[in-house]
Design a protein around this motif. Structure first.
Motif, PDB file in Angstrom:
ATOM      1  N   LEU A   8       0.840  -1.191   0.000  1.00  0.00           N
ATOM      2  CA  LEU A   8       0.000   0.000   0.000  1.00  0.00           C
ATOM      3  C   LEU A   8       0.875   1.240   0.000  1.00  0.00           C
ATOM      4  N   GLY A   9       0.369   2.326  -0.560  1.00  0.00           N
ATOM      5  CA  GLY A   9       1.098   3.585  -0.567  1.00  0.00           C
ATOM      6  C   GLY A   9       0.620   4.454  -1.717  1.00  0.00           C
ATOM      7  N   LYS A  10       0.998   5.713  -1.633  1.00  0.00           N
ATOM      8  CA  LYS A  10       0.592   6.671  -2.663  1.00  0.00           C
ATOM      9  C   LYS A  10       1.300   6.370  -3.981  1.00  0.00           C
ATOM     10  N   PRO A  11       0.809   6.959  -5.079  1.00  0.00           N
ATOM     11  CA  PRO A  11       1.521   6.809  -6.347  1.00  0.00           C
ATOM     12  C   PRO A  11       2.969   7.277  -6.192  1.00  0.00           C
ATOM     13  N   GLY A  12       3.886   6.500  -6.755  1.00  0.00           N
ATOM     14  CA  GLY A  12       5.297   6.844  -6.673  1.00  0.00           C
ATOM     15  C   GLY A  12       5.991   6.320  -5.438  1.00  0.00           C
ATOM     16  N   SER A  13       5.310   5.512  -4.639  1.00  0.00           N
ATOM     17  CA  SER A  13       5.910   4.990  -3.404  1.00  0.00           C
ATOM     18  C   SER A  13       6.668   3.680  -3.621  1.00  0.00           C
ATOM     19  N   ALA A  14       6.773   3.244  -4.861  1.00  0.00           N
ATOM     20  CA  ALA A  14       7.544   2.063  -5.266  1.00  0.00           C
ATOM     21  C   ALA A  14       6.801   0.744  -5.090  1.00  0.00           C
ATOM     22  N   LYS A  15       5.474   0.776  -5.101  1.00  0.00           N
ATOM     23  CA  LYS A  15       4.708  -0.472  -4.970  1.00  0.00           C
ATOM     24  C   LYS A  15       5.049  -1.454  -6.093  1.00  0.00           C
ATOM     25  N   ALA A  16       5.080  -0.967  -7.330  1.00  0.00           N
ATOM     26  CA  ALA A  16       5.355  -1.856  -8.464  1.00  0.00           C
ATOM     27  C   ALA A  16       6.777  -2.399  -8.413  1.00  0.00           C
ATOM     28  N   SER A  17       7.732  -1.576  -8.052  1.00  0.00           N
ATOM     29  CA  SER A  17       9.120  -2.042  -7.972  1.00  0.00           C
ATOM     30  C   SER A  17       9.290  -3.074  -6.869  1.00  0.00           C
TER      31      SER A  17
END
Length: 137
Positions: A8-17
């Protein structure tokens, strides 16, 4: 049942990475919020259940950016969808904005890079295949 993780986290928080790294390390399938979100919590959970059924259940799954709301989390619980670990990834607004405005995607690994903040160190071939990822408006 395998590992069941929510990032979980805002856009750009590295969830996909982070999701790509965990998926590679543990052999889990990735499920992204963009594949699920419809605006109707019950429909979303049905879609999520279908996605989970498509995964390698013995190894588990990584949910990237879902649940987004308490209503979605409550509906997951009502329908018996359990998560073993939820990680809330934090990044300052300025850092997230800067990363998102210059990020590059490796379409093979699913990892995101940035020329200044996170250069690609995988290989020359990986660096050559990086493509710009559009920043949000």
């Amino acid at each position: 049942q395998g590992l069941r993780v929510a990032l979980l986290g805002k856009p750009g928080s590295a969830k996909a990475s982070i999701g790509a790294i965990l998926s590679s390390m543990y052999g889990c399938d990735r499920i992204q919020a963009s594949d699920i979100v419809t605006g109707n919590a019950k429909e979303e959970i049905e879609t999520l259940k279908a996605k989970i059924a498509e995964t390698t259940e013995s190894k588990g799954f990584i949910l990237e950016g879902f649940p987004l709301t308490q209503e979605q989390a409550d509906e997951m619980e009502r329908q018996g969808l359990e998560i073993d670990l939820a990680l809330h990834l934090k990044r300052s607004d300025d850092d997230a904005r800067e990363f998102m405005n210059g990020r590059l995607l490796d379409p093979v690994s699913g990892l995101y890079f940035h020329p200044d903040l996170r250069p690609c160190t995988l290989s020359a071939a990986a660096s050559a295949r990086l493509v710009p990822h559009p920043a949000p408006p």
